[in-house]
Design a protein around this motif. Structure first.
Motif, mmCIF file in Angstrom:
data_model
loop_
_atom_site.group_PDB
_atom_site.id
_atom_site.type_symbol
_atom_site.label_atom_id
_atom_site.label_comp_id
_atom_site.label_asym_id
_atom_site.label_seq_id
_atom_site.Cartn_x
_atom_site.Cartn_y
_atom_site.Cartn_z
ATOM 1 N N LYS A 84 0.842 -1.203 0.000
ATOM 2 C CA LYS A 84 0.000 0.000 0.000
ATOM 3 C C LYS A 84 0.874 1.248 0.000
ATOM 4 N N ASN A 85 1.904 1.253 0.845
ATOM 5 C CA ASN A 85 2.815 2.407 0.881
ATOM 6 C C ASN A 85 3.540 2.564 -0.448
ATOM 7 N N ASN A 86 3.946 1.463 -1.046
ATOM 8 C CA ASN A 86 4.632 1.499 -2.325
ATOM 9 C C ASN A 86 3.721 2.069 -3.405
ATOM 10 N N GLY A 87 2.454 1.687 -3.390
ATOM 11 C CA GLY A 87 1.500 2.208 -4.373
ATOM 12 C C GLY A 87 1.283 3.696 -4.226
ATOM 13 N N VAL A 88 1.185 4.154 -2.976
ATOM 14 C CA VAL A 88 1.019 5.590 -2.729
ATOM 15 C C VAL A 88 2.245 6.346 -3.217
ATOM 16 N N ARG A 89 3.433 5.813 -2.908
ATOM 17 C CA ARG A 89 4.672 6.467 -3.340
ATOM 18 C C ARG A 89 4.740 6.528 -4.865
ATOM 19 N N VAL B 130 2.586 11.817 -10.181
ATOM 20 C CA VAL B 130 2.050 13.184 -10.234
ATOM 21 C C VAL B 130 3.190 14.190 -10.275
ATOM 22 N N THR B 131 4.179 14.020 -9.377
ATOM 23 C CA THR B 131 5.285 14.979 -9.375
ATOM 24 C C THR B 131 6.089 14.903 -10.658
ATOM 25 N N SER B 132 6.196 13.713 -11.226
ATOM 26 C CA SER B 132 6.907 13.576 -12.491
ATOM 27 C C SER B 132 6.167 14.319 -13.602
ATOM 28 N N THR B 133 4.850 14.171 -13.635
ATOM 29 C CA THR B 133 4.041 14.849 -14.658
ATOM 30 C C THR B 133 4.154 16.361 -14.509
ATOM 31 N N VAL B 134 4.023 16.841 -13.265
ATOM 32 C CA VAL B 134 4.123 18.283 -13.018
ATOM 33 C C VAL B 134 5.533 18.774 -13.356
ATOM 34 N N GLY B 135 6.544 18.004 -12.964
ATOM 35 C CA GLY B 135 7.924 18.382 -13.268
ATOM 36 C C GLY B 135 8.188 18.419 -14.755
ATOM 37 N N VAL C 275 17.800 24.792 -15.485
ATOM 38 C CA VAL C 275 16.756 24.752 -14.454
ATOM 39 C C VAL C 275 15.639 23.812 -14.894
ATOM 40 N N ALA C 276 15.249 23.899 -16.156
ATOM 41 C CA ALA C 276 14.175 23.036 -16.670
ATOM 42 C C ALA C 276 14.552 21.570 -16.528
ATOM 43 N N LYS C 277 15.779 21.225 -16.846
ATOM 44 C CA LYS C 277 16.247 19.844 -16.720
ATOM 45 C C LYS C 277 16.219 19.404 -15.259
ATOM 46 N N GLY C 278 16.625 20.292 -14.356
ATOM 47 C CA GLY C 278 16.588 19.975 -12.938
ATOM 48 C C GLY C 278 15.177 19.749 -12.429
ATOM 49 N N VAL C 279 14.231 20.561 -12.898
ATOM 50 C CA VAL C 279 12.828 20.398 -12.499
ATOM 51 C C VAL C 279 12.300 19.056 -12.999
ATOM 52 N N GLU C 280 12.611 18.715 -14.232
ATOM 53 C CA GLU C 280 12.165 17.430 -14.776
ATOM 54 C C GLU C 280 12.782 16.265 -14.007
ATOM 55 N N ASP C 281 14.060 16.361 -13.710
ATOM 56 C CA ASP C 281 14.752 15.287 -12.997
ATOM 57 C C ASP C 281 14.254 15.128 -11.571
ATOM 58 N N ALA C 282 13.821 16.217 -10.944
ATOM 59 C CA ALA C 282 13.373 16.157 -9.548
ATOM 60 C C ALA C 282 12.156 15.260 -9.376
ATOM 61 N N GLY C 283 11.325 15.154 -10.388
ATOM 62 C CA GLY C 283 10.119 14.338 -10.280
ATOM 63 C C GLY C 283 10.337 12.867 -10.622
ATOM 64 N N LYS C 284 11.514 12.517 -11.080
ATOM 65 C CA LYS C 284 11.768 11.135 -11.456
ATOM 66 C C LYS C 284 11.933 10.258 -10.224
ATOM 67 N N ALA C 285 11.472 9.040 -10.354
ATOM 68 C CA ALA C 285 11.635 8.067 -9.271
ATOM 69 C C ALA C 285 13.105 7.743 -9.106
ATOM 70 N N PRO C 286 13.542 7.502 -7.874
ATOM 71 C CA PRO C 286 14.955 7.139 -7.663
ATOM 72 C C PRO C 286 15.323 5.894 -8.484
ATOM 73 N N GLY C 287 16.476 5.951 -9.104
ATOM 74 C CA GLY C 287 16.959 4.815 -9.866
ATOM 75 C C GLY C 287 16.430 4.726 -11.278
ATOM 76 N N LYS C 288 15.654 5.715 -11.717
ATOM 77 C CA LYS C 288 15.103 5.691 -13.075
ATOM 78 C C LYS C 288 15.720 6.763 -13.920
#
Length: 85
Positions: free
Chosen positions: A4-9, A15-20, A72-85
């Motif tokens: 359940k926690n994994n699904g929420v994460r 969402v953060t990836s899409t916004v980023g 900055v744009a690249k940093g914003v996009e990267d910030a939303g990526k899941a760790p290890g991806k």
């Protein structure tokens, strides 16, 4: 409980990836536009005045703005990526 926690994460990361990606894409567009306009105006000034100093200076400044905004744009996009991806 762990699933359940994994699904929420994963949902939050999606969402953060899409916004980023959206914000990064918009910033990249703005940076590209600033660079393009600056190079165009710089070329026009050079051709109109016959001097390269002002036009090249303007192009140099707007190229710097473009580069900075793209970083900055690249940093914003990267910030939303899941760790290890």
């Amino acid at each position: 409980m762990n699933n359940k926690n994994n699904g929420v994460r994963q949902g939050v990361t999606g969402v953060t990836s899409t916004v980023g990606n959206l914000a990064g894409g918009l910033l990249g567009t703005v940076g590209g536009a600033v660079g393009t306009v600056g190079r165009g105006l710089g070329g026009t000034i050079n051709n109109t005045t016959g001097t390269k100093a002002v036009g090249d200076g303007l192009a140099y400044v707007t190229n710097g703005v473009e580069s900075g905004v793209n970083s900055v744009a690249k940093g914003v996009e990267d910030a939303g990526k899941a760790p290890g991806k």
